[in-house]
Write a protein that holds these residues in place. Structure first.
Motif, PDB file in Angstrom:
ATOM      1  N   ARG A 115      45.957  45.694  71.997  1.00 55.05           N
ATOM      2  CA  ARG A 115      45.799  45.484  70.834  1.00 55.05           C
ATOM      3  C   ARG A 115      46.624  44.265  69.594  1.00 55.05           C
ATOM      4  N   ILE A 148      39.456  44.760  66.280  1.00 58.25           N
ATOM      5  CA  ILE A 148      39.059  46.203  67.956  1.00 58.25           C
ATOM      6  C   ILE A 148      37.782  45.804  68.390  1.00 58.25           C
ATOM      7  N   ASP A 158      50.090  47.921  76.059  1.00 60.09           N
ATOM      8  CA  ASP A 158      49.649  47.457  74.650  1.00 60.09           C
ATOM      9  C   ASP A 158      47.696  47.223  74.604  1.00 60.09           C
ATOM     10  N   ILE A 164      44.371  47.343  75.479  1.00 57.54           N
ATOM     11  CA  ILE A 164      43.125  48.843  74.635  1.00 57.54           C
ATOM     12  C   ILE A 164      41.970  49.349  75.766  1.00 57.54           C
TER      13      ILE A 164
END
Length: 296
Positions: free
Chosen positions: A96, A106, A229, A231
């Motif tokens: 992210r 994203i 972290d 995604i």
């Protein structure tokens, strides 16, 4: 169990790291024969749980005995911990904070691309800086090594298909990568995927989605994050890819890099890798992967 490949007389040999030293499996089998013990990394991967258990038990037995087949790791020349991966699949923009630092949206789905076997490199070996690029960047990444044929697997069961994990530096020539919409060129220069030093089995790693990850350039920490972290986490990645293609034992998946790459800095602060730079990738439980970058 920590597997490694080392090079002796121009040939790759299987080693198992133990508290007493590195077991030279082929040499040990000559002195202490035992049926059913794999002699290459890929034989272990393809042999499944039975091959893994047999090798682990054998390595423990011979390391306890000692002898000339126990090697001093500091004197070894490493080979890639996965010497001949089948598919090399990469996930882009999968942390992210990395997506945020590069100003990217994203992603809704994993961004997939691939590299080729010419990129495979090893701990302690030089990485060439291509003549055609002036913007070579580092990327600390966790690698998933597939252990069983996977097709249409669920997220809940996905990690059952993983043999283990290792470090990679997903080296990227940014000027070539961003020349077109396809990233392949900037990712697939020779030696651009150092793997290692160890292939660590999944049972020893535990949860791959909670591992500290760092990149150190010439002694300076540039990336310092955690796989939490991501995604798309490791189980999601394996499941997603398996919906679209069959994953086979020995395939590897590079799971993306955290924030801190040169590309993420303001343009006036971007200093790309140069001749003589030394880069170390460290991931919790997987050891340290170090390479020097040299002008081609």
């Amino acid at each position: 169990m920590k597997l490694l490949t080392f090079i002796e007389n121009g040939r790759q040999r299987l080693g198992v790291k133990t508290g007493q030293g590195v077991v030279d499996v082929a040499r040990a089998l000559q002195a202490v024969p035992e049926a059913g013990v794999a002699q290459t990394v890929h034989e272990v991967i393809e042999g499944g749980q039975a091959a893994q258990a047999a090798l682990e038990q054998y390595a423990a037995k011979v390391s306890a005995q000692g002898g000339e087949f126990l090697l001093d790791e500091s004197k070894l020349t490493y080979g890639p911990c996965v010497p001949n991966p089948g598919k090399i699949i990469c996930v882009g923009l999968n942390y992210r904070k990395h997506a945020e630092e590069t100003g990217a949206k994203i992603p809704e789905y994993p961004i997939l691309f691939n590299k080729f076997n010419n990129t495979v490199n090893a701990h302690g070996h030089d990485v060439p800086l291509p003549k055609v690029s002036s913007k070579v960047d580092y990327e600390a990444e966790l690698v998933i090594v597939i252990g069983k044929t996977a097709k249409y697997v669920s997220k809940e069961n996905a990690l059952d298909y993983v043999f283990g994990y290792c470090n990679v530096n997903d080296v990227s020539a940014r000027d070539l990568q961003l020349r077109t919409h396809q990233w392949l060129l900037g990712k697939s220069c020779d030696g651009f995927s150092p793997l290692g030093p160890y292939l660590v089995t999944a049972d020893e790693v535990g949860n791959p989605n909670e591992l500290a990850i760092r990149c150190i350039v010439n002694g300076e920490v540039r990336q310092n994050s955690n796989t939490a972290d991501m995604i798309f986490h490791c189980d999601e990645i394996v499941s997603y890819i398996s919906q679209h293609m069959t994953l086979s034992p020995g395939d590897i998946i590079l799971t993306g890099t955290p924030e801190g790459v040169v590309l993420g800095l303001p343009e006036e602060k971007q200093v790309y890798l140069k001749d003589g730079d030394v880069v170390t990738i460290e991931i919790e439980k997987l050891g340290s992967l170090t390479n020097r970058f040299v002008a081609e």
